[in-house]
Design an enzyme around this catalytic site. Structure first.
Site, PDB file in Angstrom:
ATOM      1  N   ILE A 101       0.841  -1.197   0.000  1.00 50.77           N
ATOM      2  CA  ILE A 101       0.000   0.000   0.000  1.00 50.77           C
ATOM      3  C   ILE A 101       0.880   1.253   0.000  1.00 50.77           C
ATOM      4  O   ILE A 101       2.003   1.236   0.502  1.00 50.77           O
ATOM      5  CB  ILE A 101      -0.956  -0.025   1.224  1.00 50.77           C
ATOM      6  CG1 ILE A 101      -1.947   1.148   1.194  1.00 50.77           C
ATOM      7  CG2 ILE A 101      -0.199  -0.109   2.526  1.00 50.77           C
ATOM      8  CD1 ILE A 101      -3.069   1.065   2.234  1.00 50.77           C
ATOM      9  N   CYS A 102       0.346   2.329  -0.569  1.00 47.69           N
ATOM     10  CA  CYS A 102       0.946   3.667  -0.525  1.00 47.69           C
ATOM     11  C   CYS A 102       2.233   3.708  -1.348  1.00 47.69           C
ATOM     12  O   CYS A 102       2.210   3.499  -2.547  1.00 47.69           O
ATOM     13  CB  CYS A 102       1.156   4.073   0.934  1.00 47.69           C
ATOM     14  SG  CYS A 102       1.568   5.804   1.207  1.00 47.69           S
ATOM     15  N   ALA A 103       3.374   3.963  -0.720  1.00 45.42           N
ATOM     16  CA  ALA A 103       4.655   3.988  -1.429  1.00 45.42           C
ATOM     17  C   ALA A 103       5.254   2.598  -1.569  1.00 45.42           C
ATOM     18  O   ALA A 103       6.182   2.390  -2.352  1.00 45.42           O
ATOM     19  CB  ALA A 103       5.638   4.910  -0.706  1.00 45.42           C
TER      20      ALA A 103
END
Length: 182
Positions: A101-103
Site C-alpha cells: 500500500i501507498c509507497a
C-alpha cells in the site's frame, strides 16, 4: 487459518500498518509483525510500534501472504533491506500473495513483481517508473492475480478488507466490515 507477515520498517505509515494488522486479526487471521531489526519501530508520525519478532526469525516460517505498509522512509527502508526482495520473489514463485500500500508498491516493482500487472499506489510512486507493461490504475485497491496494491492511508480499510476477502472469503470480510460501522 491463513498466516500473514507484515514487515515493519522504521518510518512506516502507522495508520496503514495498524489498520492492516487490526482488521486481519479481527478476521482471525494469524498476523506476524516483524521488525527489520530488534528495535521498536518509530513510524512516520512518531508512533512507536513493537513488532512481534524480527524479520530474521519470521522468515524461518511459512506465510500465505506478505503485506508491506507504505509511508516514507518506511517503504525505502523495506526496499533497501537485502532480505525483502528475495522473500517477495520466493512467495510469488510459490503462488502466495504479495500486497503493498501507498509507497510500498515500488518495493514490489523493484522486486520485479509488477511487470505485466495492473496496480495502484500513492500518487507519483509508480507512474514514472519504467515497469514493463504495467497498467497503472488510480483506484483504491487493485488485485491482479496474487498481487494486491492500494493507494494510501485513506484506502487502508478497503485494502485490509480485500486482503481478508482474498484469504478467508467474502462472508468473513462482510462480518468484519459490519462491525466497523462504516
Amino acid at each position: 487459518m491463513p498466516t500473514v507477515l507484515v514487515p515493519l520498517a522504521q518510518g512506516c505509515e502507522e495508520l496503514e500498518a495498524v489498520t492492516i494488522i487490526d482488521l486481519l486479526r479481527r478476521a482471525k487471521i494469524t498476523v506476524v509483525t516483524a521488525g527489520l531489526d530488534e528495535n521498536p519501530v518509530k513510524a512516520s508520525r512518531g508512533v512507536v510500534l513493537i513488532p512481534d519478532t524480527t524479520l530474521d526469525k519470521a522468515i524461518q516460517q511459512d506465510f500465505d501472504m506478505i503485506v508491506l505498509p507504505g509511508g516514507l522512509p518506511g517503504a525505502d527502508n523495506l526496499n533497501n533491506d537485502p532480505r525483502i526482495h528475495p522473500l517477495l520473489k520466493k512467495m510469488h514463485q510459490q503462488g502466495k500473495y504479495t500486497a503493498a500500500i501507498c509507497a510500498a508498491p515500488k518495493v514490489l516493482a523493484h522486486a520485479g513483481l509488477l511487470a505485466n500487472k495492473s496496480a495502484t499506489s500513492y500518487p507519483g510512486v509508480l507512474e514514472h517508473m519504467n515497469i514493463p507493461q504495467l497498467q497503472f490504475i488510480a483506484a483504491p485497491v487493485i488485485k491482479d492475480g496474487s498481487v494486491i496494491t492500494s493507494r494510501g492511508p485513506g484506502t487502508a480499510i478497503d485494502f485490509a478488507l480485500e486482503l481478508i476477502a482474498t484469504l478467508v472469503g467474502s462472508e468473513i470480510r462482510d462480518q468484519v466490515e459490519s462491525a466497523l460501522v462504516r
